[in-house]
Write a protein that holds these residues in place. Structure first.
Motif, PDB file in Angstrom:
ATOM      1  N   GLN A  21       0.823  -1.185   0.000  1.00 29.33           N
ATOM      2  CA  GLN A  21       0.000   0.000   0.000  1.00 29.33           C
ATOM      3  C   GLN A  21       0.874   1.258   0.000  1.00 29.33           C
ATOM      4  O   GLN A  21       2.051   1.209   0.310  1.00 29.33           O
ATOM      5  N   ASN A  22       0.284   2.383  -0.334  1.00 23.19           N
ATOM      6  CA  ASN A  22       1.029   3.622  -0.450  1.00 23.19           C
ATOM      7  C   ASN A  22       1.377   4.182   0.917  1.00 23.19           C
ATOM      8  O   ASN A  22       0.534   4.230   1.809  1.00 23.19           O
ATOM      9  N   ILE A  23       2.633   4.643   1.079  1.00 25.97           N
ATOM     10  CA  ILE A  23       3.090   5.155   2.368  1.00 25.97           C
ATOM     11  C   ILE A  23       3.399   6.641   2.263  1.00 25.97           C
ATOM     12  O   ILE A  23       3.799   7.137   1.209  1.00 25.97           O
ATOM     13  N   SER A  24       3.173   7.372   3.358  1.00 26.42           N
ATOM     14  CA  SER A  24       3.482   8.797   3.403  1.00 26.42           C
ATOM     15  C   SER A  24       3.791   9.174   4.852  1.00 26.42           C
ATOM     16  O   SER A  24       3.517   8.424   5.779  1.00 26.42           O
ATOM     17  N   THR A  25       4.357  10.361   5.031  1.00 26.72           N
ATOM     18  CA  THR A  25       4.618  10.895   6.366  1.00 26.72           C
ATOM     19  C   THR A  25       3.520  11.880   6.716  1.00 26.72           C
ATOM     20  O   THR A  25       3.220  12.783   5.925  1.00 26.72           O
ATOM     21  N   VAL A  26       2.906  11.712   7.902  1.00 22.32           N
ATOM     22  CA  VAL A  26       1.802  12.590   8.289  1.00 22.32           C
ATOM     23  C   VAL A  26       2.108  13.412   9.530  1.00 22.32           C
ATOM     24  O   VAL A  26       1.357  14.337   9.861  1.00 22.32           O
ATOM     25  N   ALA A  27       3.195  13.113  10.222  1.00 18.73           N
ATOM     26  CA  ALA A  27       3.581  13.920  11.390  1.00 18.73           C
ATOM     27  C   ALA A  27       5.077  13.783  11.602  1.00 18.73           C
ATOM     28  O   ALA A  27       5.665  12.709  11.435  1.00 18.73           O
ATOM     29  N   GLY A  28       5.683  14.905  12.001  1.00 16.07           N
ATOM     30  CA  GLY A  28       7.123  14.921  12.180  1.00 16.07           C
ATOM     31  C   GLY A  28       7.825  15.300  10.891  1.00 16.07           C
ATOM     32  O   GLY A  28       7.288  15.117   9.789  1.00 16.07           O
ATOM     33  N   ASN A  29       9.025  15.853  11.043  1.00 16.06           N
ATOM     34  CA  ASN A  29       9.800  16.253   9.877  1.00 16.06           C
ATOM     35  C   ASN A  29      11.206  15.681  10.045  1.00 16.06           C
ATOM     36  O   ASN A  29      12.010  16.167  10.843  1.00 16.06           O
ATOM     37  N   HIS A  30      11.465  14.624   9.305  1.00 16.41           N
ATOM     38  CA  HIS A  30      12.722  13.891   9.454  1.00 16.41           C
ATOM     39  C   HIS A  30      13.938  14.798   9.269  1.00 16.41           C
ATOM     40  O   HIS A  30      14.956  14.633   9.957  1.00 16.41           O
ATOM     41  N   SER A  31      13.832  15.748   8.359  1.00 15.75           N
ATOM     42  CA  SER A  31      14.983  16.599   8.067  1.00 15.75           C
ATOM     43  C   SER A  31      15.322  17.553   9.205  1.00 15.75           C
ATOM     44  O   SER A  31      16.448  18.045   9.299  1.00 15.75           O
ATOM     45  N   LEU A  32      14.337  17.804  10.106  1.00 15.50           N
ATOM     46  CA  LEU A  32      14.587  18.709  11.230  1.00 15.50           C
ATOM     47  C   LEU A  32      15.226  17.998  12.411  1.00 15.50           C
ATOM     48  O   LEU A  32      15.675  18.642  13.365  1.00 15.50           O
ATOM     49  N   GLY A  33      15.221  16.662  12.360  1.00 14.11           N
ATOM     50  CA  GLY A  33      15.771  15.915  13.484  1.00 14.11           C
ATOM     51  C   GLY A  33      14.803  15.883  14.652  1.00 14.11           C
ATOM     52  O   GLY A  33      13.658  16.327  14.568  1.00 14.11           O
ATOM     53  N   ARG A  34      15.279  15.344  15.772  1.00 21.01           N
ATOM     54  CA  ARG A  34      14.396  15.198  16.924  1.00 21.01           C
ATOM     55  C   ARG A  34      14.289  16.509  17.691  1.00 21.01           C
ATOM     56  O   ARG A  34      15.180  17.364  17.653  1.00 21.01           O
ATOM     57  N   GLY A  35      13.149  16.650  18.397  1.00 21.28           N
ATOM     58  CA  GLY A  35      12.930  17.855  19.182  1.00 21.28           C
ATOM     59  C   GLY A  35      11.466  18.004  19.517  1.00 21.28           C
ATOM     60  O   GLY A  35      10.673  17.053  19.412  1.00 21.28           O
ATOM     61  N   TYR A  36      11.110  19.212  19.927  1.00 17.84           N
ATOM     62  CA  TYR A  36       9.727  19.453  20.355  1.00 17.84           C
ATOM     63  C   TYR A  36       9.324  20.831  19.832  1.00 17.84           C
ATOM     64  O   TYR A  36       9.711  21.863  20.383  1.00 17.84           O
ATOM     65  N   SER A  37       8.565  20.835  18.735  1.00 20.38           N
ATOM     66  CA  SER A  37       8.121  22.098  18.160  1.00 20.38           C
ATOM     67  C   SER A  37       6.932  21.836  17.254  1.00 20.38           C
ATOM     68  O   SER A  37       6.593  20.691  16.967  1.00 20.38           O
ATOM     69  N   GLY A  38       6.286  22.941  16.831  1.00 26.17           N
ATOM     70  CA  GLY A  38       5.269  22.840  15.790  1.00 26.17           C
ATOM     71  C   GLY A  38       3.837  22.894  16.226  1.00 26.17           C
ATOM     72  O   GLY A  38       2.932  22.835  15.381  1.00 26.17           O
ATOM     73  N   ASP A  39       3.582  22.997  17.546  1.00 25.97           N
ATOM     74  CA  ASP A  39       2.180  23.013  17.982  1.00 25.97           C
ATOM     75  C   ASP A  39       1.389  24.126  17.293  1.00 25.97           C
ATOM     76  O   ASP A  39       1.879  25.254  17.123  1.00 25.97           O
ATOM     77  N   TYR A  40       0.160  23.753  16.904  1.00 25.13           N
ATOM     78  CA  TYR A  40      -0.823  24.640  16.250  1.00 25.13           C
ATOM     79  C   TYR A  40      -0.497  24.872  14.772  1.00 25.13           C
ATOM     80  O   TYR A  40      -1.126  25.698  14.110  1.00 25.13           O
ATOM     81  N   GLY A  41       0.452  24.140  14.267  1.00 20.59           N
ATOM     82  CA  GLY A  41       0.752  24.213  12.844  1.00 20.59           C
ATOM     83  C   GLY A  41       0.629  22.842  12.201  1.00 20.59           C
ATOM     84  O   GLY A  41       0.202  21.857  12.839  1.00 20.59           O
ATOM     85  N   PRO A  42       0.986  22.707  10.931  1.00 20.45           N
ATOM     86  CA  PRO A  42       0.914  21.406  10.248  1.00 20.45           C
ATOM     87  C   PRO A  42       1.796  20.371  10.939  1.00 20.45           C
ATOM     88  O   PRO A  42       2.959  20.648  11.255  1.00 20.45           O
ATOM     89  N   ALA A  43       1.249  19.200  11.147  1.00 22.82           N
ATOM     90  CA  ALA A  43       1.987  18.146  11.845  1.00 22.82           C
ATOM     91  C   ALA A  43       3.256  17.757  11.104  1.00 22.82           C
ATOM     92  O   ALA A  43       4.243  17.353  11.721  1.00 22.82           O
ATOM     93  N   THR A  44       3.258  17.896   9.782  1.00 23.54           N
ATOM     94  CA  THR A  44       4.435  17.509   9.006  1.00 23.54           C
ATOM     95  C   THR A  44       5.578  18.520   9.137  1.00 23.54           C
ATOM     96  O   THR A  44       6.687  18.267   8.660  1.00 23.54           O
ATOM     97  N   ALA A  45       5.305  19.665   9.778  1.00 20.81           N
ATOM     98  CA  ALA A  45       6.361  20.658  10.015  1.00 20.81           C
ATOM     99  C   ALA A  45       6.856  20.617  11.454  1.00 20.81           C
ATOM    100  O   ALA A  45       7.753  21.382  11.830  1.00 20.81           O
ATOM    101  N   ALA A  46       6.278  19.737  12.262  1.00 20.72           N
ATOM    102  CA  ALA A  46       6.632  19.672  13.683  1.00 20.72           C
ATOM    103  C   ALA A  46       7.829  18.760  13.910  1.00 20.72           C
ATOM    104  O   ALA A  46       8.122  17.867  13.107  1.00 20.72           O
ATOM    105  N   LYS A  47       8.499  18.974  15.046  1.00 17.73           N
ATOM    106  CA  LYS A  47       9.544  18.058  15.499  1.00 17.73           C
ATOM    107  C   LYS A  47       8.941  17.071  16.488  1.00 17.73           C
ATOM    108  O   LYS A  47       8.164  17.450  17.372  1.00 17.73           O
ATOM    109  N   LEU A  48       9.312  15.797  16.342  1.00 15.90           N
ATOM    110  CA  LEU A  48       8.991  14.764  17.311  1.00 15.90           C
ATOM    111  C   LEU A  48      10.297  14.219  17.874  1.00 15.90           C
ATOM    112  O   LEU A  48      11.361  14.385  17.268  1.00 15.90           O
TER     113      LEU A  48
END
Length: 604
Positions: A21-48
C-alpha cells in the motif's frame, strides 16, 4: 471497444487482498531531526522525539506518544498538531489538574477505553496515568514512591509496584491490561481498581506454558498488548520473538513466530516464521494482527487464516519511499501501529522521528471482469472489460492471456481467464471469469400451404439462451409466425439473448378454393377464406346418413366438432369466435370413413 450483451452463463470469482500500500509521512519532519516544536501548525512541520506509540480516537484524530519529549501530541483530521498531555519536562507531577500541565517521564504507549478516557503507560514513573474526558490527569496504577518492583496483587492498583510498564490495552468495559515489561508479566486492573497478574510468572523469564493457564506460562520482556473485540489478549513477547495469545478461558498459545530470531516465513503459517524484536502488536477492524518487527525494520501482518506477510518496510533501516508502495519504503525501528476508522494504518517510526501512514487498499467488492462478448457455437464474438470500484488510479492490468489493457478480446473458447489489477498505491485485486459454451440454437419449422395467399409458417426455437427475437424475410415480420403469405420461400433469422444467430427457411405453395372429390361423392366448403362462417355441402348418395365434421387449429387443438346429415343442401360451420389463421378440417361419414379433409382460412 465492442459493446455486446453480457453472457448469462458466466461465473465470476473475486478475491481481494492487501499488497503493497502507499506510504506517506503525516507527522514529524525527518529533516529537522528530533525535538519538540510545531504546535498549532501542520503536523508535518513539527519536530517529534522518539515517538513510541500511536493511537486513533473514534473521530479519526491521531495521538502520538512523544516519548523523548514526555508528551502526548494530537493531530486532528485537518493535520494540525497540538500537545494534549505533558509539558515536555520529565517528571511526575500534575495529578488532579489539567493533563497538559502535568509532567510525564518517557511515556511509551496509550489507549482509549469505551468512554473516551485516555490511559498512558508512564514508563519511567512506573505508573499508569488516566486523562478523563474533561482533560484531568490522575494515577490509576502503580506507586511512584515505591520505584520499580513487583507487589500489590489483590489490592488497589495504586498501591502496587510495577517494573517498566510499556504496553497498555483497554477493553470496552474499562479493564486495563499492562505489559509489566521487566516483571515479565501482564497485569490486569479491573473496574474496581484491583490489580492482579493475568499472564506470566512474576520475574521469571522464559518461554513455556503454551496450551495451559497463562498465569503458569513464562514470558520474556512482554512489551505490547492488544485486545480483540471478544476479549482475547495478544502479547508481543519481546525477547522470545513471538506473539502469544491468551483466550477468554485464560489459556495461552503462540500465534506467530517460532521462537527463533530472524526474518523469514512470509507467505506461510505465522507460527513457522522467524521474527526479530517484537515491540508492538495491533489489530485492524477485520481482525488481522500486525506486528512491529523492530530490528527487521518492517511491519508484519497475520491474516485471519494465520498466514504472515510483510506489509510495510523493505527490511533495510533508513527513511525513504514516501509516495510509493509501503513494502518498498525504508523504516527505522517501527515501534507500534494503529488504525483509524477508515482503515488507514499509522506507524510510529521511532528512529526517523516521524509518523508514517499507509493508506488502505479500497478496491470495492464490485470490482469485476465483465464479458461484453459472447460464445456462439465455440466462436468468440466479443471481449472482456474490467469494471473497477475503488482503488486509486492509474491502474495497470495483467491478463492470463498476456494482455495488459483494461479489456481483452483474445478469448479462444470456453475456459477460465483471470486479470490482476494494480492501483497507484500498489494495492492489488484479482478477478477471474469462466466462459462456458451455451447450448446451440435448435429451430423447427411448422408450415401450412394456404389458400389464396394464406400460407402459414411458425418457428419453434430451443437451445441458446432465451428470450429469442425473430426477423422474417421477405416482409420484415418480427413474430415467431407469419400468415397471409403467397407461394414463395420465406426465411426466419432467430437471435437469442446472447446475440447468437441461426436461420431457417420454408417453401410455401398456395392454391385457390379447396374442392375435394372422393370415390363416394363430392364435398365442397365455401367461401374459403372467410371471416369465420363456412358452408359445407356433401352430395354422396351412397353414404347417406349421419356425417361428422371436426376442425383443428395449427397446434392440433380441436376447436369445432359437429354432426350433420348426408346428403344435405348446405350445412353452416360457425368459427367466428376463432382468431384469424389456418385451420385443418376432417369430414367423415356414418362409417367414420374420411370423405374430405383440407384447410380453412379465417380472415378478419
Amino acid at each position: 471497444m465492442k459493446k455486446l450483451l453480457i453472457l448469462s452463463t458466466l461465473t465470476f470469482i473475486f478475491s481481494f487482498f492487501i499488497a503493497a500500500q502507499n506510504i506517506s509521512t503525516v507527522a514529524g519532519n525527518h529533516s529537522l531531526g528530533r525535538g519538540y516544536s510545531g504546535d498549532y501548525g501542520p503536523a508535518t512541520a513539527a519536530k517529534l522525539d522518539e515517538p513510541t506509540g500511536v493511537l486513533c480516537d473514534a473521530s479519526g484524530n491521531l495521538y502520538i506518544v512523544d516519548a523523548g519529549e514526555n508528551a502526548i501530541r494530537k493531530v486532528n483530521t485537518s493535520g494540525i498538531i497540538t500537545s494534549v498531555v505533558g509539558n515536555s519536562a520529565s517528571g511526575y507531577t500534575g495529578d488532579g489538574g489539567p493533563a497538559v500541565y502535568a509532567e510525564l517521564s518517557a511515556p511509551k504507549t496509550a489507549c482509549f477505553d469505551g468512554s473516551g478516557n485516555l490511559y498512558i503507560a508512564d514508563y519511567n514513573n512506573q505508573v499508569i496515568r488516566k486523562v478523563n474526558t474533561s482533560g484531568i490527569i490522575t494515577t490509576v496504577a502503580g506507586n511512584n514512591s515505591y520505584g520499580r518492583g513487583y507487589s500489590g496483587d489483590g489490592g488497589p492498583a495504586t498501591a502496587a509496584e510495577l517494573y517498566d510498564p510499556f504496553g497498555i490495552a483497554c477493553d470496552a468495559a474499562g479493564n486495563l491490561y499492562i505489559a509489566d515489561d521487566n516483571n515479565d508479566i501482564i497485569r490486569k486492573v479491573n473496574t474496581s481498581g484491583v490489580i492482579s497478574t493475568y499472564a506470566g510468572i512474576p520475574t521469571k523469564q522464559g518461554y513455556s506454558g503454551d496450551g495451559g493457564p497463562a498465569t503458569a506460562a513464562e514470558l520474556y520482556n512482554p512489551d505490547g498488548v492488544v485486545l480483540d473485540p471478544v476479549g482475547n489478549l495478544y502479547i508481543s513477547d519481546y525477547n522470545n520473538h513471538v506473539i502469544r495469545k491468551v483466550n477468554t478461558s485464560g489459556t495461552i498459545s503462540t500465534v506467530a513466530g517460532n521462537h527463533t530470531y530472524g526474518y523469514s516465513g512470509d507467505g506461510g503459517a505465522a507460527t513457522a516464521a522467524e521474527l526479530s524484536i517484537t515491540i508492538g502488536v495491533s489489530l485492524d477492524i477485520p481482525g488481522n494482527i500486525y506486528i512491529s518487527d523492530v530490528t527487521n525494520e518492517v511491519i508484519r501482518k497475520i491474516n485471519t487464516s494465520g498466514i504472515i506477510s510483510t506489509v510495510a518496510g523493505n527490511g533495510r533501516f533508513g527513511y525513504s519511499g514516501d509516495g510509493g508502495p509501503a513494502t518498498a519504503a525504508e523504516i527505522f525501528s517501527p515501534y507500534q501501529v494503529a488504525f483509524d476508522p477508515s482503515g488507514n494504518m499509522y506507524i510510529a517510526d521511532y528512529n526517523n522521528e516521524v509518523i508514517r501512514k499507509v493508506a488502505p487498499c479500497n478496491f470495492g467488492t464490485s470490482s469485476a471482469v465483465v464479458i461484453q462478448g459472447i460464445l456462439c457455437n465455440g466462436i468468440n464474438n466479443g471481449d472482456a472489460q474490467v469494471i473497477i470500484s475503488g482503488g486509486t488510479s492509474p491502474f495497470t492490468y495483467s491478463w492470463s492471456n498476456g494482455s495488459t489493457e483494461d479489456s481483452s478480446g483474445a478469448f479462444l473458447g470456453p475456459q477460465t481467464y483471470s486479470v490482476t489489477v494494480h492501483d497507484a498505491n500498489g494495492c492489488t485485486t484479482t478477478a477471474s471469469v469462466s466462459l462456458t459454451q451455451p447450448p446451440a440454437i435448435s429451430l423447427k419449422m411448422d408450415s401450412i400451404n394456404g389458400l389464396n395467399c394464406n400460407g402459414f409458417a411458425k418457428v419453434s426455437a430451443s437451445g441458446g439462451v432465451s428470450p429469442y427475437s425473430y426477423l422474417w424475410q421477405p416482409g420484415g415480420e418480427t413474430g415467431d409466425s407469419i400468415l397471409k403469405q403467397c407461394t414463395g420461400t420465406y426465411c426466419c433469422k432467430v437471435t437469442d439473448h446472447n446475440g447468437c444467430v441461426k436461420n431457417i427457411c420454408v417453401n410455401l405453395v398456395t392454391t385457390g378454393i379447396n374442392q375435394l372429390s372422393t370415390d363416394n361423392g363430392q364435398l365442397t366448403i365455401h367461401p374459403n377464406p372467410s371471416s369465420g362462417v363456412f358452408m359445407l355441402q356433401a352430395k354422396s348418395e351412397e353414404q347417406r346418413g349421419k356425417g361428422m365434421v371436426e376442425i383443428y387449429n395449427v397446434l392440433g387443438e380441436q376447436v369445432y366438432r359437429s354432426g350433420f346429415l348426408i346428403p344435405n343442401s348446405q350445412f353452416q360451420i360457425d368459427l367466428s369466435s376463432q382468431p384469424s389463421g389456418v385451420y385443418l378440417y376432417k369430414v367423415t361419414d356414418k362409417n367414420s370413413t374420411i370423405i374430405g379433409e383440407g384447410k380453412l382460412v379465417i380472415e378478419k
